[in-house]
Design a protein around this motif. Structure first.
Motif, PDB file in Angstrom:
ATOM      1  N   VAL A  99       0.838  -1.200   0.000  1.00  0.00           N
ATOM      2  CA  VAL A  99       0.000   0.000   0.000  1.00  0.00           C
ATOM      3  C   VAL A  99       0.872   1.249   0.000  1.00  0.00           C
ATOM      4  CG1 VAL A  99      -1.676   1.332   1.348  1.00  0.00           C
ATOM      5  CG2 VAL A  99      -1.990  -1.129   1.070  1.00  0.00           C
TER       6      VAL A  99
ATOM      7  N   TRP B 261       2.038   1.731  -3.543  1.00  0.00           N
ATOM      8  CA  TRP B 261       0.952   2.256  -4.382  1.00  0.00           C
ATOM      9  C   TRP B 261       0.662   3.713  -4.069  1.00  0.00           C
ATOM     10  CZ3 TRP B 261      -2.638  -2.567  -3.555  1.00  0.00           C
ATOM     11  CH2 TRP B 261      -2.254  -3.583  -4.447  1.00  0.00           C
ATOM     12  N   ASP B 262       0.734   4.072  -2.796  1.00  0.00           N
ATOM     13  CA  ASP B 262       0.504   5.462  -2.424  1.00  0.00           C
ATOM     14  C   ASP B 262       1.582   6.359  -3.023  1.00  0.00           C
ATOM     15  OD1 ASP B 262      -0.819   7.568  -0.693  1.00  0.00           O
ATOM     16  OD2 ASP B 262       1.203   7.602   0.163  1.00  0.00           O
TER      17      ASP B 262
ATOM     18  N   GLN C 138       0.803   7.096  -6.522  1.00  0.00           N
ATOM     19  CA  GLN C 138      -0.490   7.756  -6.732  1.00  0.00           C
ATOM     20  C   GLN C 138      -1.553   6.791  -7.258  1.00  0.00           C
ATOM     21  OE1 GLN C 138      -0.990  11.053  -5.804  1.00  0.00           O
ATOM     22  NE2 GLN C 138       1.067  10.791  -4.957  1.00  0.00           N
TER      23      GLN C 138
ATOM     24  N   ARG D 108      -4.209   5.293  -5.732  1.00  0.00           N
ATOM     25  CA  ARG D 108      -5.190   5.146  -4.646  1.00  0.00           C
ATOM     26  C   ARG D 108      -6.340   4.218  -5.037  1.00  0.00           C
ATOM     27  NH1 ARG D 108      -5.110   9.384  -0.632  1.00  0.00           N
ATOM     28  NH2 ARG D 108      -2.923   9.525  -0.026  1.00  0.00           N
ATOM     29  N   ASP D 109      -6.656   4.137  -6.336  1.00  0.00           N
ATOM     30  CA  ASP D 109      -7.757   3.269  -6.763  1.00  0.00           C
ATOM     31  C   ASP D 109      -7.456   1.806  -6.450  1.00  0.00           C
ATOM     32  OD1 ASP D 109      -5.692   3.538  -8.714  1.00  0.00           O
ATOM     33  OD2 ASP D 109      -6.975   2.555 -10.189  1.00  0.00           O
TER      34      ASP D 109
ATOM     35  N   ILE E 284      -5.654   0.779  -3.931  1.00  0.00           N
ATOM     36  CA  ILE E 284      -5.814   0.634  -2.478  1.00  0.00           C
ATOM     37  C   ILE E 284      -7.294   0.479  -2.132  1.00  0.00           C
ATOM     38  CG2 ILE E 284      -5.408   1.729  -0.235  1.00  0.00           C
ATOM     39  CD1 ILE E 284      -3.087   3.252  -1.527  1.00  0.00           C
ATOM     40  N   GLU E 285      -8.141   1.246  -2.795  1.00  0.00           N
ATOM     41  CA  GLU E 285      -9.577   1.171  -2.525  1.00  0.00           C
ATOM     42  C   GLU E 285     -10.137  -0.204  -2.875  1.00  0.00           C
ATOM     43  OE1 GLU E 285     -11.253   4.382  -4.718  1.00  0.00           O
ATOM     44  OE2 GLU E 285     -10.869   5.863  -3.149  1.00  0.00           O
TER      45      GLU E 285
ATOM     46  N   SER F 279      -3.180   0.758   7.201  1.00  0.00           N
ATOM     47  CA  SER F 279      -3.413   1.434   5.921  1.00  0.00           C
ATOM     48  C   SER F 279      -3.240   2.943   6.071  1.00  0.00           C
ATOM     49  CB  SER F 279      -4.814   1.109   5.395  1.00  0.00           C
ATOM     50  OG  SER F 279      -4.938  -0.269   5.109  1.00  0.00           O
TER      51      SER F 279
ATOM     52  N   ILE G 259      -0.445   5.110   3.850  1.00  0.00           N
ATOM     53  CA  ILE G 259      -0.706   6.214   2.923  1.00  0.00           C
ATOM     54  C   ILE G 259      -0.164   7.530   3.473  1.00  0.00           C
ATOM     55  CG2 ILE G 259      -2.730   5.065   1.944  1.00  0.00           C
ATOM     56  CD1 ILE G 259      -4.496   6.978   3.542  1.00  0.00           C
TER      57      ILE G 259
ATOM     58  N   PHE H  56      -9.817   9.689   2.978  1.00  0.00           N
ATOM     59  CA  PHE H  56      -8.875   9.726   1.864  1.00  0.00           C
ATOM     60  C   PHE H  56      -9.147   8.671   0.805  1.00  0.00           C
ATOM     61  CE2 PHE H  56      -6.851  10.939   5.858  1.00  0.00           C
ATOM     62  CZ  PHE H  56      -6.572  12.269   5.592  1.00  0.00           C
ATOM     63  N   ILE H  57      -9.754   7.572   1.208  1.00  0.00           N
ATOM     64  CA  ILE H  57     -10.117   6.550   0.242  1.00  0.00           C
ATOM     65  C   ILE H  57     -11.532   6.063   0.535  1.00  0.00           C
ATOM     66  CG2 ILE H  57      -7.715   5.781   0.001  1.00  0.00           C
ATOM     67  CD1 ILE H  57      -8.423   3.340   1.652  1.00  0.00           C
TER      68      ILE H  57
END
Length: 483
Positions: A263, A266-267, A270, A272-273, A275-276, A339, A343, A398-399
């Motif tokens: 995570v 990925w953060d 950029q 974030r999708d 992570i969601e 998480s 992030i 944030f997500i």
């Protein structure tokens, strides 16, 4: 990194570690009187709380920065130098406070406490470096080795007449072996430190330090306070219940440790999708074992404690039920709290931790004096429920945090179905031996698995996870088949 494989490796190692710890505590409960075993638990409690100032959040910051790919060699050397400062202060404080520590615990172990803190910090340094390198799965064997060395060395030394000190020496030996293994396996070199890396680490660690307080205080503050207001025998019975309940969150802990570096990467990218999509896929497996464990404990808490540890430990039956119910919220917190840190919002995780700690302290002291060890369990449970709910709220800023309510509802229904089956078994089988207890647990597992697999969506998710485990591809996003 294949998250599914890494999670399973870590979960298996965590399960093995828990089994070793659980078996070790059960074994030593038979070899040592509760009051003497309570001394070891108080030693661990002091160790757990002193880890916090000894590290000052630097290890978590190191894992975060290495996972981002930013100058890992320089980060490692800088982190080691930074850690030397608070660690030296804590070791010095322990040596100065030797008379008080020895008097509180009931044994002259202060010097070994200082040695154990150094050993633990070195052991965890290797774990965090490998995790930052996105090699979480490789830490599984290292974690397991530490427990194996503790059990074997502790047993040999106890049998040789070292008593509770044998357990302490075994603990230190486990740290040493695992540290050497971790350092050997790392690929990050030691490079020249810089002030830039130091600033980057400190800027993250100051918040990570507060978040770490929550975890360690949550694990050990109630034990320390029980030792202060009650007896070491009460410490032993409470800790036995705690060790049983901790087994239920092995899966969620392994998942949280696995997803953190991914995570974080990925953060940094950029993404974030991604992570969601990942969060809801981790919440369900984190809870799938905790919920039925709570219902099983409602029926057999006395039998579990009495048959595994001895009749003296059955007084903690209510404590076990309370702690097992609290573990449902801990499973959620494991995912959301880590998480948040991944992030790059450790300040919010820290805020939740501070609130939870304040509640824990405010409730523990009066409840322990009023209701004994059950009061400690209630105080700890309430504080961590608040911590979990706050982390969910902060993360959702944030997500998009999606909770799979339908699947979780089926898990609850399956747990209730399992409970009905166990009630029937309980009415026909007298659980008065470890063999019969194991039989009842197996019946509950089979019944619960049958109810869960009756749900097509859950069955499909389990099959998908099985396919990921068989795959050798480094699939990083289990929610996206294209990766």
């Amino acid at each position: 990194m294949n998250l599914a494989k890494s999670s399973v490796k870590l979960a298996v190692a965590s399960g093995g570690s828990a089994a070793i710890t659980f078996g070790g505590v059960a074994l030593f409960a038979r070899l040592l009187p509760p009051a003497e075993l309570g001394v070891f638990f108080l030693f661990e409690a002091l160790l757990g709380m002193l880890f916090i100032p000894a590290d000052f959040g630097i290890r978590g910051a190191l894992q975060k920065r290495i996972s981002e790919g930013s100058n890992p060699g320089q980060m490692l050397t800088t982190a080691v130098l930074l850690k030397a400062v608070p660690l030296s202060i804590v070791v010095t404080a322990i040596l100065v406070a030797r008379p008080w520590i020895n008097g509180y615990v009931g044994e002259t172990i202060a010097v070994w406490l200082a040695v154990a803190i150094v050993g633990y910090e070195l052991f965890q340094l290797g774990i965090d470096v490998l995790s930052g390198e996105l090699r979480v799965g490789e830490t599984a064997g290292i974690r397991l080795a530490q427990k194996i060395v503790w059990l074997v060395a502790g047993y040999v030394l106890v049998e040789q007449g070292y008593g509770v000190r044998g357990l302490i020496f075994g603990l230190i030996a486990g740290y040493a072996v695992s540290f050497l293994w971790g350092m050997y396996r790392r690929s990050t070199p030691f490079l020249r430190p810089t002030f830039g890396e130091a600033h980057s680490l400190v800027s993250y660690s100051r918040y990570n330090f507060v978040s770490a307080i929550s975890g360690y205080f949550y694990s050990w503050m109630d034990v320390a306070l029980i030792g202060l207001f009650l007896t070491t025998s009460h410490v032993s019975t409470y800790e036995a219940a705690w060790r049983v309940s901790a087994v239920a969150v092995l899966g969620s802990t392994a998942i949280a440790q696995t997803i953190f570096p991914q995570v974080s990467r990925w953060d940094a990218d950029q993404a974030r999708d991604r992570i969601e999509r990942l969060i809801p896929r981790t919440v369900l497996p984190s809870l799938i074992l905790v919920v039925p464990a709570f219902f099983g404990t409602l029926l057999f808490s006395r039998e579990i404690l009495g048959l595994v540890f001895g009749s003296e430990y059955t007084v903690a039956w209510l404590v076990l039920i309370i702690l097992m119910g609290e573990k449902i919220f801990q499973a959620v917190h494991n995912i959301t709290g880590r998480s948040l840190q991944a992030i790059d919002y450790p300040n919010l995780a820290a805020r939740a931790a501070i609130i939870a700690i304040a509640i824990n302290l405010a409730l523990n002291v009066p409840l322990i004096q009023l209701y004994g060890i059950a009061g400690a369990a209630v105080a700890t449970g309430i504080s961590f429920v608040v911590n979990a709910l706050l982390c969910v709220r902060y993360l959702s800023r944030f997500i998009d945090v999606t909770i799979p309510w339908t699947d979780l509802g089926w898990v609850l229904a399956s747990s209730l179905g399992m409970t009905l089956v166990l009630l029937v078994v309980q009415s026909t089988v007298r659980v008065d031996s470890l063999v019969r207890l194991a039989f009842v647990i197996c019946v509950g597992v089979v019944a619960y698995a049958g109810f869960v697999l009756a749900s097509p969506p859950l069955r499909e998710q389990i099959q998908r996870s099985a396919r990921l485990l068989r795959s050798d591809q480094p699939r990083t996003d289990p929610t996206n088949g294209d990766d």
